[in-house]
Design a protein around this motif. Structure first.
Motif, PDB file in Angstrom:
ATOM      1  N   ALA A   1      18.028 -24.944 -66.755  1.00 21.15           N
ATOM      2  CA  ALA A   1      18.211 -24.279 -65.453  1.00 21.15           C
ATOM      3  C   ALA A   1      19.669 -24.418 -65.011  1.00 21.15           C
ATOM      4  O   ALA A   1      20.577 -24.244 -65.817  1.00 21.15           O
ATOM      5  CB  ALA A   1      17.219 -24.825 -64.443  1.00 21.15           C
ATOM      6  N   CYS A   2      19.898 -24.744 -63.748  1.00 17.64           N
ATOM      7  CA  CYS A   2      21.274 -24.740 -63.218  1.00 17.64           C
ATOM      8  C   CYS A   2      22.081 -25.961 -63.654  1.00 17.64           C
ATOM      9  O   CYS A   2      23.260 -26.077 -63.311  1.00 17.64           O
ATOM     10  CB  CYS A   2      21.236 -24.667 -61.697  1.00 17.64           C
ATOM     11  SG  CYS A   2      20.164 -23.382 -61.087  1.00 17.64           S
ATOM     12  N   TYR A   3      21.456 -26.895 -64.391  1.00 22.44           N
ATOM     13  CA  TYR A   3      22.165 -28.114 -64.812  1.00 22.44           C
ATOM     14  C   TYR A   3      22.933 -27.909 -66.123  1.00 22.44           C
ATOM     15  O   TYR A   3      23.798 -28.730 -66.470  1.00 22.44           O
ATOM     16  CB  TYR A   3      21.137 -29.243 -64.978  1.00 22.44           C
ATOM     17  CG  TYR A   3      21.700 -30.504 -65.579  1.00 22.44           C
ATOM     18  CD1 TYR A   3      22.469 -31.388 -64.815  1.00 22.44           C
ATOM     19  CD2 TYR A   3      21.471 -30.819 -66.918  1.00 22.44           C
ATOM     20  CE1 TYR A   3      22.990 -32.545 -65.381  1.00 22.44           C
ATOM     21  CE2 TYR A   3      21.992 -31.968 -67.482  1.00 22.44           C
ATOM     22  CZ  TYR A   3      22.750 -32.833 -66.705  1.00 22.44           C
ATOM     23  OH  TYR A   3      23.271 -33.973 -67.250  1.00 22.44           O
ATOM     24  N   ALA A   4      22.658 -26.822 -66.854  1.00 23.17           N
ATOM     25  CA  ALA A   4      23.161 -26.705 -68.229  1.00 23.17           C
ATOM     26  C   ALA A   4      24.686 -26.809 -68.308  1.00 23.17           C
ATOM     27  O   ALA A   4      25.226 -27.359 -69.269  1.00 23.17           O
ATOM     28  CB  ALA A   4      22.690 -25.385 -68.833  1.00 23.17           C
ATOM     29  N   GLY A   5      25.393 -26.296 -67.315  1.00 25.86           N
ATOM     30  CA  GLY A   5      26.857 -26.359 -67.344  1.00 25.86           C
ATOM     31  C   GLY A   5      27.345 -27.797 -67.268  1.00 25.86           C
ATOM     32  O   GLY A   5      28.352 -28.159 -67.899  1.00 25.86           O
TER      33      GLY A   5
ATOM     34  N   PHE B   1      27.584 -32.827 -57.319  1.00 25.48           N
ATOM     35  CA  PHE B   1      26.154 -33.032 -57.549  1.00 25.48           C
ATOM     36  C   PHE B   1      25.591 -31.788 -58.221  1.00 25.48           C
ATOM     37  O   PHE B   1      25.680 -30.686 -57.685  1.00 25.48           O
ATOM     38  CB  PHE B   1      25.404 -33.285 -56.229  1.00 25.48           C
ATOM     39  CG  PHE B   1      23.905 -33.349 -56.431  1.00 25.48           C
ATOM     40  CD1 PHE B   1      23.330 -34.381 -57.160  1.00 25.48           C
ATOM     41  CD2 PHE B   1      23.080 -32.343 -55.935  1.00 25.48           C
ATOM     42  CE1 PHE B   1      21.946 -34.420 -57.387  1.00 25.48           C
ATOM     43  CE2 PHE B   1      21.700 -32.376 -56.139  1.00 25.48           C
ATOM     44  CZ  PHE B   1      21.133 -33.423 -56.871  1.00 25.48           C
ATOM     45  N   SER B   2      25.023 -32.017 -59.401  1.00 24.11           N
ATOM     46  CA  SER B   2      24.464 -30.914 -60.192  1.00 24.11           C
ATOM     47  C   SER B   2      22.950 -31.025 -60.175  1.00 24.11           C
ATOM     48  O   SER B   2      22.414 -32.116 -60.391  1.00 24.11           O
ATOM     49  CB  SER B   2      24.996 -31.051 -61.625  1.00 24.11           C
ATOM     50  OG  SER B   2      24.534 -30.016 -62.442  1.00 24.11           O
ATOM     51  N   TYR B   3      22.276 -29.905 -59.911  1.00 19.46           N
ATOM     52  CA  TYR B   3      20.804 -29.933 -59.925  1.00 19.46           C
ATOM     53  C   TYR B   3      20.266 -28.752 -60.723  1.00 19.46           C
ATOM     54  O   TYR B   3      20.647 -27.604 -60.470  1.00 19.46           O
ATOM     55  CB  TYR B   3      20.236 -29.869 -58.488  1.00 19.46           C
ATOM     56  CG  TYR B   3      18.727 -29.832 -58.522  1.00 19.46           C
ATOM     57  CD1 TYR B   3      18.004 -30.976 -58.835  1.00 19.46           C
ATOM     58  CD2 TYR B   3      18.033 -28.637 -58.334  1.00 19.46           C
ATOM     59  CE1 TYR B   3      16.625 -30.940 -58.942  1.00 19.46           C
ATOM     60  CE2 TYR B   3      16.647 -28.597 -58.431  1.00 19.46           C
ATOM     61  CZ  TYR B   3      15.951 -29.751 -58.741  1.00 19.46           C
ATOM     62  OH  TYR B   3      14.584 -29.711 -58.866  1.00 19.46           O
TER      63      TYR B   3
ATOM     64  N   SER C   1      16.551 -27.168 -61.820  1.00 25.10           N
ATOM     65  CA  SER C   1      15.113 -27.300 -61.600  1.00 25.10           C
ATOM     66  C   SER C   1      14.418 -27.673 -62.905  1.00 25.10           C
ATOM     67  O   SER C   1      14.882 -27.360 -63.991  1.00 25.10           O
ATOM     68  CB  SER C   1      14.546 -25.980 -61.078  1.00 25.10           C
ATOM     69  OG  SER C   1      14.989 -25.782 -59.756  1.00 25.10           O
ATOM     70  N   GLY C   2      13.298 -28.345 -62.704  1.00 29.96           N
ATOM     71  CA  GLY C   2      12.529 -28.641 -63.912  1.00 29.96           C
ATOM     72  C   GLY C   2      12.178 -30.083 -64.188  1.00 29.96           C
ATOM     73  O   GLY C   2      11.107 -30.337 -64.679  1.00 29.96           O
ATOM     74  N   CYS C   3      13.065 -31.092 -63.991  1.00 26.58           N
ATOM     75  CA  CYS C   3      14.383 -31.020 -63.376  1.00 26.58           C
ATOM     76  C   CYS C   3      15.334 -32.065 -63.974  1.00 26.58           C
ATOM     77  O   CYS C   3      14.900 -33.074 -64.515  1.00 26.58           O
ATOM     78  CB  CYS C   3      14.281 -31.249 -61.855  1.00 26.58           C
ATOM     79  SG  CYS C   3      13.890 -32.963 -61.381  1.00 26.58           S
ATOM     80  N   MET C   4      16.621 -31.775 -63.850  1.00 27.85           N
ATOM     81  CA  MET C   4      17.704 -32.694 -64.216  1.00 27.85           C
ATOM     82  C   MET C   4      18.694 -32.711 -63.054  1.00 27.85           C
ATOM     83  O   MET C   4      19.002 -31.652 -62.499  1.00 27.85           O
ATOM     84  CB  MET C   4      18.465 -32.184 -65.431  1.00 27.85           C
ATOM     85  CG  MET C   4      18.056 -32.688 -66.786  1.00 27.85           C
ATOM     86  SD  MET C   4      18.034 -34.480 -67.001  1.00 27.85           S
ATOM     87  CE  MET C   4      19.653 -35.016 -66.471  1.00 27.85           C
TER      88      MET C   4
END
Ligand code: CAA
Length: 390
Positions: free
Chosen positions: A110-114, A306-308, A310-313
């Protein structure tokens, strides 16, 4: 040895829908979007724009500046990749003529991959300081028409050049991170729109923020007041406000006044208010906005990220802004790109939204819209054909 972000470049689509237009069509008070969510516009990608074209356009600016010869790693973080098998990074690798001796992978969480990409790239550069890595975070955020998530849609990409002795941000080694199997937001393979348990997702975001902050605080001994500015993952900009208030509560600091919130967060929200959620890119879009727009010189100051996903990491980390950073920013380019976009009517937005990429084995040529340096020219026998247009 310092390692971190040497250059940062941001790209979004050339079309947007004003959320007042959406509010009017949906019969909602526009202030719910403008004030309640903190969003004004959402970037809308035309049919010939996707995560590859956005990512390649963002990265092109960096490669034009430093050359491609030392780039040995390209990590592409996205949840809106264009192929189930092939890395979106390989399309970019070809479009930018990167060296053949280069590891190229697509990362997903999700949005954490970067952020996963950033940390892996930093690890490589610590081992081989003469080498550079390119981290691209690019996404198209889509929810069902008329759903609560719709006004938070958007799209964009950020490219980060990672090096030793970085010119923008030396990233600290310590981080708090947290993994948990939850269903707050997800997108099954057969859907182009995400599914989300919206309220729950905001609660998980905040609880993982607290978990990761506590770890970070324990490892570093730092206090919230040691952080000159805080960048947060931005599903919508009001979320950052909620996040900062939650950290103050955790630290038993009095609830910050609106002016303090503006001071700590304001510059980092400037671009996201105009683009909407860019998923993997959104934290780094916030970082670019902070560096480009903060009226104070942040050189030698520590900022947090802060990186978030979903799923989540989730991950809380920090870095020191490098003295003299301002001369290496792409601020003018970013501002001109945002100011030069074309506004859509509601009908145009819905037509673009409903457009579906052909799935047969024909030879499909796409009508040209405005894009960055690259566009999807067509799909021929299931092969995506990208074109450089500048
Ligand atoms: N004037 C001013 N404010 C108004 C208003 C008006 N007329 N009407 C409502 N508001 C305020 C509400 O009070 C609320 O503010 P508070 O949160 O401070 O109470 C705000 O506007 C939003 O209103 P609702 O809570 O009623 O909004 P909603 O339920 O329709 O949707 C949402 C909100 C659930 C976040 C929805 O946009 C959504 O599902 N978004 C997608 C999921 C998401 O972004 N989750 C974030 C965490 S997960 C993550 O970060 C990963 C990711 O990128 C997806």
């Amino acid at each position: 040895m310092n390692v971190g972000i040497d250059l940062i470049s941001f790209q979004t689509a050339q079309y947007f829908l004003d959320l007042r237009t959406l509010a009017q069509t949906r019969g909602v008070d526009p202030e719910k979007y403008y004030q309640g969510l903190g969003q004004e516009k959402m970037a809308v990608p035309p049919p010939d724009e996707d995560s590859v074209t956005l990512g390649a356009s963002a990265a092109r600016v960096l490669v034009d500046q430093v050359g491609a010869q030392d780039i040995e790693l390209l990590l592409f973080g996205t949840e809106s990749g264009v192929d189930q098998s092939k890395s979106a990074g390989l399309f970019v690798h070809g479009l930018l003529n990167l060296p053949r001796r280069c590891r190229v992978i697509e990362l997903k969480e999700a949005c954490y991959a970067g952020t996963a990409g950033l940390q892996l790239a930093l690890a490589m550069v610590r081992l081989a300081p003469q080498k550079k890595a390119l981290v691209i975070c690019a996404d198209v955020a889509r929810y069902d028409l008329g759903s609560p998530g719709e006004p938070t849609q958007g799209c964009g990409a950020v490219a980060l050049l990672i090096s030793a002795q970085p010119r923008l941000l030396a990233v600290d080694a310590e981080a708090g991170f947290h993994a948990e199997n939850v269903m707050d937001f997800w997108r099954p393979n057969y859907r182009t729109e995400a599914l989300v348990d919206g309220k729950y997702s905001t609660l998980v975001y905040l609880s993982t923020l607290v978990q990761t902050w506590r770890q970070y605080r324990e490892f570093t001994g730092r206090k919230l007041t040691d952080l000159a500015r805080c960048c947060f993952h931005l599903p919508f900009t009001r979320m950052a406000e909620k996040a900062y208030i939650r950290l103050c509560r955790e630290e038993k600091i009095p609830e910050p006044a609106a002016e303090e919130i503006r001071h700590i967060l304001g510059p980092s929200l400037v671009y996201n208010r105009q683009t909407g959620n860019t998923y993997a890119a959104s934290l780094y879009e916030g970082l670019a906005a902070l560096l480009d727009n903060d009226p104070q010189d942040l050189g030698d100051r520590r900022i947090s990220l802060f990186s978030y996903g979903s799923g989540c990491m989730a991950e809380f980390f920090s870095g020191i802004v490098q003295p003299g950073y301002r001369q290496y920013l792409m601020a003018d380019r970013h501002r001109e790109m945002l100011a030069g976009r074309t506004e859509l009517t509601y009908r145009q937005y819905e037509d673009i939204f409903r457009y579906q990429v052909p799935e047969d084995d024909g030879d499909h040529v796409f009508a040209p819209y405005r894009t960055g340096y690259y566009r999807l020219q067509g799909i021929k026998k299931h092969v995506r054909c990208y074109q450089s247009i500048a």
